[in-house]
Design a protein around this motif. Structure first.
Motif, PDB file in Angstrom:
ATOM      1  N   MET A   1     -32.812  73.134 108.380  1.00 12.24           N
ATOM      2  CA  MET A   1     -33.528  72.053 107.724  1.00 12.24           C
ATOM      3  C   MET A   1     -32.655  71.360 106.666  1.00 12.24           C
ATOM      4  SD  MET A   1     -36.373  70.588 107.893  1.00 12.24           S
ATOM      5  CE  MET A   1     -37.369  69.487 106.990  1.00 12.24           C
ATOM      6  N   LEU A   2     -31.812  72.151 105.999  1.00  9.91           N
ATOM      7  CA  LEU A   2     -30.940  71.558 104.987  1.00  9.91           C
ATOM      8  C   LEU A   2     -29.960  70.561 105.594  1.00  9.91           C
ATOM      9  CD1 LEU A   2     -30.180  74.600 102.685  1.00  9.91           C
ATOM     10  CD2 LEU A   2     -31.530  72.586 102.137  1.00  9.91           C
ATOM     11  N   TYR A   3     -29.524  70.838 106.804  1.00 11.71           N
ATOM     12  CA  TYR A   3     -28.603  69.906 107.455  1.00 11.71           C
ATOM     13  C   TYR A   3     -29.302  68.586 107.783  1.00 11.71           C
ATOM     14  CZ  TYR A   3     -24.862  73.281 107.660  1.00 11.71           C
ATOM     15  OH  TYR A   3     -23.858  74.144 107.313  1.00 11.71           O
ATOM     16  N   ILE A   4     -30.577  68.641 108.067  1.00  7.16           N
ATOM     17  CA  ILE A   4     -31.331  67.404 108.301  1.00  7.16           C
ATOM     18  C   ILE A   4     -31.385  66.587 107.010  1.00  7.16           C
ATOM     19  CG2 ILE A   4     -33.616  66.453 108.819  1.00  7.16           C
ATOM     20  CD1 ILE A   4     -33.924  68.804 110.814  1.00  7.16           C
ATOM     21  N   TRP A   5     -31.615  67.267 105.881  1.00 10.84           N
ATOM     22  CA  TRP A   5     -31.602  66.570 104.585  1.00 10.84           C
ATOM     23  C   TRP A   5     -30.215  65.994 104.297  1.00 10.84           C
ATOM     24  CZ3 TRP A   5     -35.611  64.732 102.268  1.00 10.84           C
ATOM     25  CH2 TRP A   5     -36.850  65.346 102.434  1.00 10.84           C
ATOM     26  N   ALA A   6     -29.182  66.748 104.649  1.00 10.77           N
ATOM     27  CA  ALA A   6     -27.811  66.256 104.437  1.00 10.77           C
ATOM     28  C   ALA A   6     -27.553  65.009 105.279  1.00 10.77           C
ATOM     29  CB  ALA A   6     -26.797  67.347 104.774  1.00 10.77           C
ATOM     30  N   ILE A   7     -28.011  65.008 106.511  1.00 11.79           N
ATOM     31  CA  ILE A   7     -27.855  63.839 107.375  1.00 11.79           C
ATOM     32  C   ILE A   7     -28.635  62.659 106.813  1.00 11.79           C
ATOM     33  CG2 ILE A   7     -28.424  62.898 109.661  1.00 11.79           C
ATOM     34  CD1 ILE A   7     -27.693  65.725 110.766  1.00 11.79           C
ATOM     35  N   LEU A   8     -29.818  62.915 106.262  1.00 11.04           N
ATOM     36  CA  LEU A   8     -30.592  61.845 105.635  1.00 11.04           C
ATOM     37  C   LEU A   8     -29.855  61.279 104.420  1.00 11.04           C
ATOM     38  CD1 LEU A   8     -34.230  63.230 105.911  1.00 11.04           C
ATOM     39  CD2 LEU A   8     -33.217  61.317 107.176  1.00 11.04           C
ATOM     40  N   CYS A   9     -29.178  62.145 103.673  1.00 12.35           N
ATOM     41  CA  CYS A   9     -28.369  61.669 102.544  1.00 12.35           C
ATOM     42  C   CYS A   9     -27.248  60.752 103.032  1.00 12.35           C
ATOM     43  CB  CYS A   9     -27.766  62.853 101.782  1.00 12.35           C
ATOM     44  SG  CYS A   9     -28.912  63.686 100.694  1.00 12.35           S
ATOM     45  N   GLN A  61     -27.159  73.045  95.922  1.00 10.41           N
ATOM     46  CA  GLN A  61     -27.698  74.258  95.312  1.00 10.41           C
ATOM     47  C   GLN A  61     -28.016  75.306  96.373  1.00 10.41           C
ATOM     48  OE1 GLN A  61     -31.203  72.901  93.270  1.00 10.41           O
ATOM     49  NE2 GLN A  61     -30.119  72.711  91.323  1.00 10.41           N
ATOM     50  N   LYS A  62     -28.271  74.851  97.566  1.00 12.59           N
ATOM     51  CA  LYS A  62     -28.761  75.729  98.627  1.00 12.59           C
ATOM     52  C   LYS A  62     -27.700  76.138  99.642  1.00 12.59           C
ATOM     53  CE  LYS A  62     -33.225  74.547  97.621  1.00 12.59           C
ATOM     54  NZ  LYS A  62     -33.737  75.439  96.617  1.00 12.59           N
ATOM     55  N   ILE A  63     -26.612  75.393  99.728  1.00 18.87           N
ATOM     56  CA  ILE A  63     -25.622  75.646 100.774  1.00 18.87           C
ATOM     57  C   ILE A  63     -24.219  75.384 100.220  1.00 18.87           C
ATOM     58  CG2 ILE A  63     -25.689  73.313 101.738  1.00 18.87           C
ATOM     59  CD1 ILE A  63     -25.645  74.623 104.533  1.00 18.87           C
ATOM     60  N   GLU A  64     -23.249  76.058 100.781  1.00 17.99           N
ATOM     61  CA  GLU A  64     -21.864  75.892 100.340  1.00 17.99           C
ATOM     62  C   GLU A  64     -21.357  74.492 100.676  1.00 17.99           C
ATOM     63  OE1 GLU A  64     -19.558  78.906 102.237  1.00 17.99           O
ATOM     64  OE2 GLU A  64     -20.802  80.516 101.447  1.00 17.99           O
ATOM     65  N   LEU A  65     -20.602  73.924  99.740  1.00 19.90           N
ATOM     66  CA  LEU A  65     -20.044  72.582  99.921  1.00 19.90           C
ATOM     67  C   LEU A  65     -19.172  72.506 101.168  1.00 19.90           C
ATOM     68  CD1 LEU A  65     -19.542  69.697  98.915  1.00 19.90           C
ATOM     69  CD2 LEU A  65     -17.720  70.607  97.483  1.00 19.90           C
ATOM     70  N   GLY A  66     -18.330  73.519 101.380  1.00 22.72           N
ATOM     71  CA  GLY A  66     -17.428  73.513 102.526  1.00 22.72           C
ATOM     72  C   GLY A  66     -18.146  73.534 103.864  1.00 22.72           C
TER      73      GLY A  66
END
Length: 112
Positions: A1-9, A61-66
């Protein structure tokens, strides 16, 4: 789900880039930044950048930057697609080869 938020960003940032270009085009056409179109596009882009920046900090905050940063490379794909749709910009075959390599790189990096 976090990757979906990242894609939305990334999508928000890409739309922001298009809005910056709309503002620049309005400025070039009118000779002043103080037109409704130029200011509306500029402030919309800035607001979108602010919102997506806060969302990006939340994601970090939830996932590593790399691990999530390769998703940002999607901007190199989305912005030109948007510029083609909105401004009618055209791209060469070399451009599409480059975009394919970026997409391949994103796929490889996201699997690591």
């Amino acid at each position: 789900m976090l990757y979906i938020w990242a894609i939305l960003c990334v999508l928000g940032l890409a739309i922001g880039q298009i809005l910056f270009k709309v503002s620049a085009a309005a400025l070039a056409a009118s000779g002043t930044l103080f037109t409704f179109r130029a200011l509306a596009a500029l402030f919309s882009a800035m607001l979108l950048y602010a919102i997506t920046s806060v969302a990006w900090v939340w994601i970090l905050q939830k996932i590593e930057l790399g691990r999530v940063y390769p998703v940002m490379a999607l901007a190199f794909v989305l912005v030109p697609i948007g510029s083609h749709i909105v401004f009618g910009e055209r791209f060469s075959t070399q451009y599409f080869v480059g975009i394919s390599l970026i997409m391949l790189g994103i796929a490889v990096a996201s699997r690591s």
